[in-house]
Design a protein around this motif. Structure first.
Motif, PDB file in Angstrom:
ATOM      1  N   THR A 120      34.546  37.974  40.684  1.00 34.76           N
ATOM      2  CA  THR A 120      34.962  39.594  41.400  1.00 34.76           C
ATOM      3  C   THR A 120      37.013  38.954  41.099  1.00 34.76           C
ATOM      4  O   THR A 120      36.701  40.396  40.382  1.00 34.76           O
ATOM      5  CB  THR A 120      34.655  38.891  42.575  1.00 34.76           C
ATOM      6  N   SER A 121      37.123  38.604  40.793  1.00 36.93           N
ATOM      7  CA  SER A 121      38.075  38.736  39.894  1.00 36.93           C
ATOM      8  C   SER A 121      38.620  39.053  38.865  1.00 36.93           C
ATOM      9  O   SER A 121      39.203  40.006  38.604  1.00 36.93           O
ATOM     10  CB  SER A 121      39.650  37.142  40.591  1.00 36.93           C
ATOM     11  N   GLN A 122      37.515  38.657  37.715  1.00 40.13           N
ATOM     12  CA  GLN A 122      38.134  39.784  36.482  1.00 40.13           C
ATOM     13  C   GLN A 122      37.668  40.873  36.903  1.00 40.13           C
ATOM     14  O   GLN A 122      38.106  41.511  36.194  1.00 40.13           O
ATOM     15  CB  GLN A 122      37.125  38.822  35.328  1.00 40.13           C
ATOM     16  N   ARG A 123      36.216  41.237  37.271  1.00 43.01           N
ATOM     17  CA  ARG A 123      35.896  42.706  37.282  1.00 43.01           C
ATOM     18  C   ARG A 123      37.258  43.765  37.897  1.00 43.01           C
ATOM     19  O   ARG A 123      37.214  44.790  37.614  1.00 43.01           O
ATOM     20  CB  ARG A 123      34.423  42.583  38.301  1.00 43.01           C
ATOM     21  N   SER A 124      37.742  42.883  39.166  1.00 39.72           N
ATOM     22  CA  SER A 124      38.032  44.190  39.551  1.00 39.72           C
ATOM     23  C   SER A 124      39.880  44.261  39.639  1.00 39.72           C
ATOM     24  O   SER A 124      40.369  44.640  39.487  1.00 39.72           O
ATOM     25  CB  SER A 124      38.149  43.398  41.248  1.00 39.72           C
ATOM     26  N   GLY A 125      40.311  42.887  38.626  1.00 38.20           N
ATOM     27  CA  GLY A 125      41.443  42.571  37.702  1.00 38.20           C
ATOM     28  C   GLY A 125      42.211  42.466  39.232  1.00 38.20           C
ATOM     29  O   GLY A 125      43.762  42.433  38.867  1.00 38.20           O
ATOM     30  N   LEU A 126      41.917  42.350  40.576  1.00 34.51           N
ATOM     31  CA  LEU A 126      42.640  41.277  41.533  1.00 34.51           C
ATOM     32  C   LEU A 126      42.806  39.947  41.273  1.00 34.51           C
ATOM     33  O   LEU A 126      42.251  39.704  40.956  1.00 34.51           O
ATOM     34  CB  LEU A 126      42.252  41.930  42.342  1.00 34.51           C
TER      35      LEU A 126
END
Length: 144
Positions: A120-126
């Protein structure tokens, strides 16, 4: 911050497995890794050949588990539990391990949550969401 490459990680696990078999002195991190390697005899052959390990490709589509990623996640979770970071992970893990009756199986459940958080972090950039991660582990600990 230490950011090992894929090859660094693979060499680390292969070298640890070699040192373990030879009875060589292990660093504390290697000793922890050796414990997880011992729990996964299905990976021993892949860890015994460093050149093959460095060249190996583990594609999800081919149904091959990446032993290096799996062992690295065990190490990461063990380190998180040791310092309770993110705060609350140890309690959530202990509840899950008690429900499952197996710390090893609980680690595998936590891996699912950790993988989801990182994806999720990698996909969102967050940045990774530690609270969501712990909530995922807690949900697994309390489901019937």
């Amino acid at each position: 911050m230490f950011a090992p490459s894929q090859n660094d990680v693979r060499r680390f696990f292969c070298d640890t497995w070699r040192k373990q078999r030879e009875g060589a002195l292990l660093t504390p991190l290697e000793a922890l890794a050796a414990d997880w390697i011992a729990e996964h005899p299905e990976y021993h052959a892949e860890l015994a050949d460093v050149d093959a390990a460095l060249a190996a490709v583990f594609e999800v589509e081919a149904g091959r588990t990446n032993p290096f990623l799996h062992l690295a996640m065990h190490l990461s979770i063990s380190e998180q539990l040791g310092i309770d970071q993110p705060r609350g992970i140890k309690q959530a893990f202990d509840l899950l391990a008690a429900r499952l009756g197996s710390a090893h199986q609980a680690q595998h459940e936590v891996m699912e949550c950790l993988g989801e958080m990182m994806w999720t972090s990698q996909r969102s950039g967050l940045p990774p969401d530690g609270e969501r991660y712990i909530d995922c582990v807690r949900r697994r600990a309390t489901r019937g």
